[in-house]
Design an enzyme around this catalytic site. Structure first.
Site, short mmCIF file in Angstrom:
data_model
loop_
_atom_site.label_atom_id
_atom_site.label_comp_id
_atom_site.label_asym_id
_atom_site.label_seq_id
_atom_site.Cartn_x
_atom_site.Cartn_y
_atom_site.Cartn_z
N LYS A 7 4.26 -7.26 -7.23
CA LYS A 7 4.15 -5.92 -6.64
C LYS A 7 5.03 -5.87 -5.40
CE LYS A 7 0.90 -2.69 -4.60
NZ LYS A 7 -0.52 -2.34 -4.42
N LYS B 86 5.22 -3.88 -10.64
CA LYS B 86 5.05 -2.58 -9.99
C LYS B 86 5.97 -2.47 -8.80
CE LYS B 86 1.62 -0.02 -7.48
NZ LYS B 86 0.41 -0.14 -6.73
C1 PBG Z 1 -3.29 -0.06 -3.49
C2 PBG Z 1 -2.42 0.51 -4.51
C3 PBG Z 1 -1.25 1.24 -4.31
C4 PBG Z 1 -0.87 1.69 -5.56
C5 PBG Z 1 -1.79 1.20 -6.49
N1 PBG Z 1 -2.74 0.46 -5.82
C6 PBG Z 1 -0.52 1.61 -3.08
C7 PBG Z 1 -0.06 0.59 -2.16
O1 PBG Z 1 0.00 -0.59 -2.46
O2 PBG Z 1 0.27 0.99 -1.04
C8 PBG Z 1 0.30 2.56 -5.82
C9 PBG Z 1 0.26 3.36 -7.08
C10 PBG Z 1 1.25 4.47 -7.15
O3 PBG Z 1 2.10 4.67 -6.27
O4 PBG Z 1 1.17 5.19 -8.14
N2 PBG Z 1 -3.17 -1.35 -3.17
#
Ligand code: PBG
Length: 335
Positions: free
Chosen positions: A204, A258
């Site tokens: 991520k 992601k």
């Molecule tokens: C939280 C999380 C996030 C997303 C999914 N879980 C945001 C982040 O890490 O700041 C993002 C999902 C999206 O942008 O559609 N940890």
């Protein structure tokens, strides 16, 4: 590449021959997007009869628990196998220790129960991270400007347990703390929850594409600083393979990359290297771009959505989390 292909040249070979009609194009198509590839993220909010549009994500609403069953039921009727729950937590419940995250009666747990009551057979996945509940907007506990790893993992385990006990099928740690998959797996197993799966947000990245999501869950305004000490640097892919290898070794059943579209090379490398069930998150910013351009009349939204989903499949993803899941399922049904 072409040299090794024993094919004749033009004019004996005419590549357009196989593109001549729709039936033929369908016949030779290498990659298919089906409804079985889709995971639909849904936003939930407190209250009753609430359907609150998310301003940064046209076409996406936050729904209260009494409405969520219906919406998820429609997704299930279209054939979508799993949904993912994200909560919009009211400001009054946010604290620096994010204690609401572990409350067995918090909004996420109530939403799980509401969904399992009305649509018992659909898969339910939940995010494990503290940001919706943390007054600092971070995924872990912030102390003196530092995100504490091991202390955060302890709370994340309790959060995962609360969700699994409420009926969540797939625990999805998105926090990027080190060692959390091992810890969550043993917490679940210790509680007789061996059947609950873990889909780790293994690679991520610290991305600008999450901003509309942070608006949707109400964590954006609260966020102090950025998430670069735990989310990955966009320049790295070898590091992504190390992250994924560790999560697999720790017991992840499925892994995720992601964001999606800007990281298709990572999806490809991960699938090639590990052959694991591999998922891509077509995140909020990616959705907002396509949908926004569609609403502005610049792009044909369903068409570019389906083309985008096909790119994930070509890259090797087994499935895609996308806010366009219902749109895509409707499109597949009608085409
Ligand atoms: C939280 C999380 C996030 C997303 C999914 N879980 C945001 C982040 O890490 O700041 C993002 C999902 C999206 O942008 O559609 N940890």
């Amino acid at each position: 590449m072409t040299d090794s292909f024993p094919s004749a040249r033009f004019p004996a070979t005419r590549m357009r021959r196989n593109r001549r009609t729709d039936w033929l194009r369908r016949l030779v198509r290498e990659t298919q997007v089906t409804v079985n590839d889709l995971i639909w993220p849904v936003f939930v909010v407190d209250g009753e009869s609430q359907r609150v549009p998310v301003e940064s994500m046209p076409g996406v609403d936050r729904l209260s628990c009494d409405l969520i069953g219906d919406a998820v039921g429609q997704a299930w009727d279209l054939g979508i196998p799993m949904i993912a729950i994200f909560p919009y937590t009211s400001e009054s419940l946010k604290t620096p220790d994010a204690r609401e995250a572990v409350n067995p009666d918090n909004l996420v747990c109530r939403a799980i129960r509401a969904i399992k009551d009305s649509v018992p057979d659909i898969g339910v996945m939940c995010d494990v991270a503290l940001d919706p509940f943390n007054s600092d907007g971070h995924d872990g506990i912030l102390q003196d400007g530092i995100i504490l790893n091991d202390e955060s993992v302890e709370i994340l385990c309790q959060q995962a347990l609360a969700q699994a006990q409420a009926g969540c099928d797939v625990i999805a740690p998105s926090d990027m703390m080190d060692g959390r998959v091992t810890a969550i797996r043993s917490a679940l197993d210790g509680d007789g929850l061996e059947h609950v799966a873990i889909m780790s947000y293994a690679a991520k990245y610290a991305s600008g594409f999450y901003d509309p999501f942070r608006d949707a869950v109400g964590s954006g305004g609260a966020l102090k600083g950025d998430k670069k000490t735990y989310q990955m640097d966009p320049g790295n892919t070898d590091e992504a393979l190390r992250e994924v290898a560790l999560d697999i070794a720790e017991g992840a059943d499925m892994v995720m990359v992601k964001p999606g579209l800007p990281y298709l090379d990572v999806v490809w490398r991960v699938k090639e290297a590990f052959g694991m069930p591999t998922f891509a998150y077509n995140v909020s910013g990616e959705y907002a771009m396509l949908r926004g351009a569609g609403e502005a009349g610049r792009l044909d939204y369903p068409k570019v959505l389906m083309e985008t989903l096909a790119s994930f499949k070509r890259a090797g993803a087994d499935g895609i989390l996308t806010y366009g899941a219902v749109d895509a399922a409707n499109y597949l049904k009608s085409s």
